[in-house]
Design a protein around this motif. Structure first.
Motif, mmCIF file in Angstrom:
data_model
loop_
_atom_site.group_PDB
_atom_site.id
_atom_site.type_symbol
_atom_site.label_atom_id
_atom_site.label_comp_id
_atom_site.label_asym_id
_atom_site.label_seq_id
_atom_site.Cartn_x
_atom_site.Cartn_y
_atom_site.Cartn_z
ATOM 1 N N ALA A 209 -5.422 -0.779 4.361
ATOM 2 C CA ALA A 209 -5.291 -0.591 2.913
ATOM 3 C C ALA A 209 -4.376 0.597 2.608
ATOM 4 C CB ALA A 209 -6.676 -0.385 2.278
ATOM 5 N N HIS A 210 -4.558 1.716 3.323
ATOM 6 C CA HIS A 210 -3.657 2.858 3.151
ATOM 7 C C HIS A 210 -2.223 2.478 3.513
ATOM 8 C CE1 HIS A 210 -7.204 5.577 2.972
ATOM 9 N NE2 HIS A 210 -6.360 6.407 2.390
ATOM 10 N N HIS A 211 -2.072 1.756 4.617
ATOM 11 C CA HIS A 211 -0.742 1.389 5.084
ATOM 12 C C HIS A 211 -0.024 0.533 4.042
ATOM 13 C CE1 HIS A 211 2.067 1.266 8.451
ATOM 14 N NE2 HIS A 211 2.253 -0.030 8.234
ATOM 15 N N ALA A 212 -0.782 -0.357 3.403
ATOM 16 C CA ALA A 212 -0.184 -1.247 2.413
ATOM 17 C C ALA A 212 0.380 -0.468 1.230
ATOM 18 C CB ALA A 212 -1.221 -2.273 1.934
ATOM 19 N N VAL A 213 -0.395 0.452 0.688
ATOM 20 C CA VAL A 213 0.061 1.158 -0.518
ATOM 21 C C VAL A 213 1.097 2.225 -0.181
ATOM 22 C CG1 VAL A 213 -1.829 2.847 -0.497
ATOM 23 C CG2 VAL A 213 -0.681 2.295 -2.634
ATOM 24 N N LEU A 214 0.957 2.897 0.950
ATOM 25 C CA LEU A 214 1.904 3.953 1.290
ATOM 26 C C LEU A 214 3.240 3.406 1.788
ATOM 27 C CD1 LEU A 214 -0.466 6.603 2.903
ATOM 28 C CD2 LEU A 214 0.872 6.850 0.800
ATOM 29 N N ASN A 215 3.333 2.099 1.966
ATOM 30 C CA ASN A 215 4.614 1.501 2.303
ATOM 31 C C ASN A 215 5.243 0.765 1.122
ATOM 32 O OD1 ASN A 215 5.534 1.828 5.260
ATOM 33 N ND2 ASN A 215 3.335 1.496 5.445
ATOM 34 N N VAL A 216 4.630 0.885 -0.062
ATOM 35 C CA VAL A 216 5.329 0.482 -1.276
ATOM 36 C C VAL A 216 6.462 1.495 -1.459
ATOM 37 C CG1 VAL A 216 5.173 0.229 -3.776
ATOM 38 C CG2 VAL A 216 3.266 -0.526 -2.313
ATOM 39 N N PRO A 217 7.705 1.061 -1.509
ATOM 40 C CA PRO A 217 8.837 2.000 -1.437
ATOM 41 C C PRO A 217 8.769 3.174 -2.407
ATOM 42 C CG PRO A 217 9.640 -0.233 -1.192
ATOM 43 C CD PRO A 217 8.176 -0.343 -1.513
ATOM 44 N N HIS A 218 8.472 2.924 -3.681
ATOM 45 C CA HIS A 218 8.493 4.051 -4.625
ATOM 46 C C HIS A 218 7.274 4.944 -4.461
ATOM 47 C CE1 HIS A 218 6.215 1.033 -7.043
ATOM 48 N NE2 HIS A 218 5.552 2.093 -7.464
ATOM 49 N N VAL A 219 6.147 4.397 -3.972
ATOM 50 C CA VAL A 219 4.975 5.239 -3.701
ATOM 51 C C VAL A 219 5.266 6.149 -2.510
ATOM 52 C CG1 VAL A 219 2.530 5.270 -3.071
ATOM 53 C CG2 VAL A 219 3.385 3.540 -4.670
ATOM 54 N N ARG A 220 5.829 5.555 -1.449
ATOM 55 C CA ARG A 220 6.214 6.348 -0.276
ATOM 56 C C ARG A 220 7.186 7.453 -0.661
ATOM 57 N NH1 ARG A 220 7.252 6.508 5.148
ATOM 58 N NH2 ARG A 220 5.789 4.821 5.530
ATOM 59 N N ALA A 221 8.190 7.102 -1.461
ATOM 60 C CA ALA A 221 9.213 8.080 -1.832
ATOM 61 C C ALA A 221 8.623 9.215 -2.658
ATOM 62 C CB ALA A 221 10.335 7.389 -2.602
#
Length: 398
Positions: A209-221
């Motif tokens: 679940a963390h991996h999914a959201v933290l790899n959304v490009p603008h969230v990661r950025a």
């Protein structure tokens, strides 16, 4: 003194941080100096199966793609030693940014201008101004070793309790692999008398679940930008340790506790002082982290409750373990600007619950849709304001 010059050259060959020292200390703390066995092949096979279950369930519940490449998630079981090595490498840019912030080449993250130079020793210092300047120069030469030891200590302590790669909910390098630390998971299950299979599945769901959201490009950025800006905001304070000890009254019965607090403060030990630039970053970073953790907890309740037989018991045990985490184990959280107190976690959960109550799961699905949809600090405390700003009807019944 030639000896110190040779020592500085040896340390400096590894750059602003002595990574050899970091790895040695981290490994020693994580394993308590004892040799580690390889991960059981049966555990590897089980986790390979669980990775597919976790990926499918998280994708169905959230609409997000956990695998950045689309090729599928791979859960990688690791020992504590392997976890430490990977974590030091993953967070290396942040520790090196800290080194630059505390060195003479540091820059102000708000203006890009050179950081203010370290304070000049007081001429009235009993050691004399020349001796004080010499001591500061010596500390500067040894800074790579000091920072390496600090980084190793932080990551080593984190390894003693980390289940996976997102105990710190900040981005790792992009990819389809997700680490889980089998010895820590199994030890936790035994300590709390929980089923090992249930705890392993719980951790896989949590990490994916963390991996999914933290790899959304603008969230990661955005998360990366905020953490890096916070780390860059530290300023050198070479006299901080001496000043902190000097403020303690030796006649005060509480003096010993005060000394312990000084030695448990990473900013003092590293000669790092907070700055107004960090005050500007902190509200946005606090808000994003709280919303992310609250969202992951909500996803876990939706998915884990139906898959993990002892889900309530595992979740409560994890919560209690989090509350009991020592300040020493939270060194790295403070350096990266993460405010993972229970009150902040509760605030994030309340925000997510408020959105779902007003706009349902569909409304919550907007949380990570666009960069402009990320909540502000004021909206975190008032979900209705967030829904109004992104123009969603707050009546889930229509």
């Amino acid at each position: 003194m030639p000896f110190f010059g040779d020592l500085a050259k040896m340390i400096g060959r590894q750059g602003p941080i002595s990574w050899d020292a970091a790895r040695q200390i981290a490994h020693s703390i994580a394993t308590e100096g004892a040799p580690e066995a390889n991960v059981d092949p049966l555990a590897r096979m089980q986790l390979e199966q669980l990775s597919r279950v976790a990926e499918l369930q998280v994708a169905n519940a959230t609409g997000l793609e956990p695998s950045p490449s689309g090729a599928g998630i791979t859960i990688v079981p690791v020992t504590r030693t392997q976890w430490v090595t990977r974590t030091l490498e993953d967070h290396r840019p942040r520790f090196e940014q800290l080194a630059r912030s505390l060195g003479s080449e540091g820059t102000d993250p708000a203006t890009g201008a050179p950081a203010a130079p370290p304070a000049v020793p007081d001429p009235d210092d009993p050691l004399g101004s020349e001796a004080g300047a010499w001591m500061q120069q010596l500390m500067g030469m040894l800074q790579p070793m000091t920072l390496g030891m600090a980084a190793g200590s932080m990551v080593g302590h984190l390894a003693t309790r980390a289940f996976g790669q997102y105990d710190l909910p900040i981005p790792r390098p992009p990819g389809d692999e997700v680490m889980v630390q089998v010895p820590a998971i199994d030890a936790f299950a035994e300590e709390w008398s929980l089923g090992t299979d249930d705890v392993r599945l719980w951790v896989c769901l949590h990490e994916v679940a963390h991996h999914a959201v933290l790899n959304v490009p603008h969230v990661r950025a955005e998360m990366t930008r905020l953490v890096e800006a916070f780390v860059a905001g530290f300023r050198p304070d070479p006299m901080g340790f001496e000043r902190a000890l000097g403020e303690i009254d030796p006649a005060d019965p509480a003096g010993l506790a005060a000394v312990q607090r000084v030695f448990s403060d990473p900013e003092v030990l590293l000669g790092a002082a907070p700055s107004p630039a960090q005050d500007e970053v902190r509200p946005r970073l606090d808000t994003l982290v709280a919303a992310l953790v609250g969202w992951v907890d909500h996803v876990m309740d939706r998915v884990g409750g139906t898959l993990v037989g002892s889900y309530p018991q595992v979740t409560e045990a994890v919560r209690r373990r989090r509350v009991e985490t020592s300040q020493a184990d939270r060194f790295v959280e403070r350096i990266f600007g993460l405010n993972l107190t229970q009150s902040r976690i509760d605030l994030g959960s309340a925000f997510v619950d408020g959105v779902v109550e007003r706009a349902g799961e569909e409304g919550l699905g907007r949380l990570w849709s666009r960069p402009t949809d990320l909540p502000t600090p004021a909206e975190l405390e008032a979900p209705g304001l967030w829904l109004a700003r992104i123009d969603i009807d707050d009546d889930p019944t229509g």
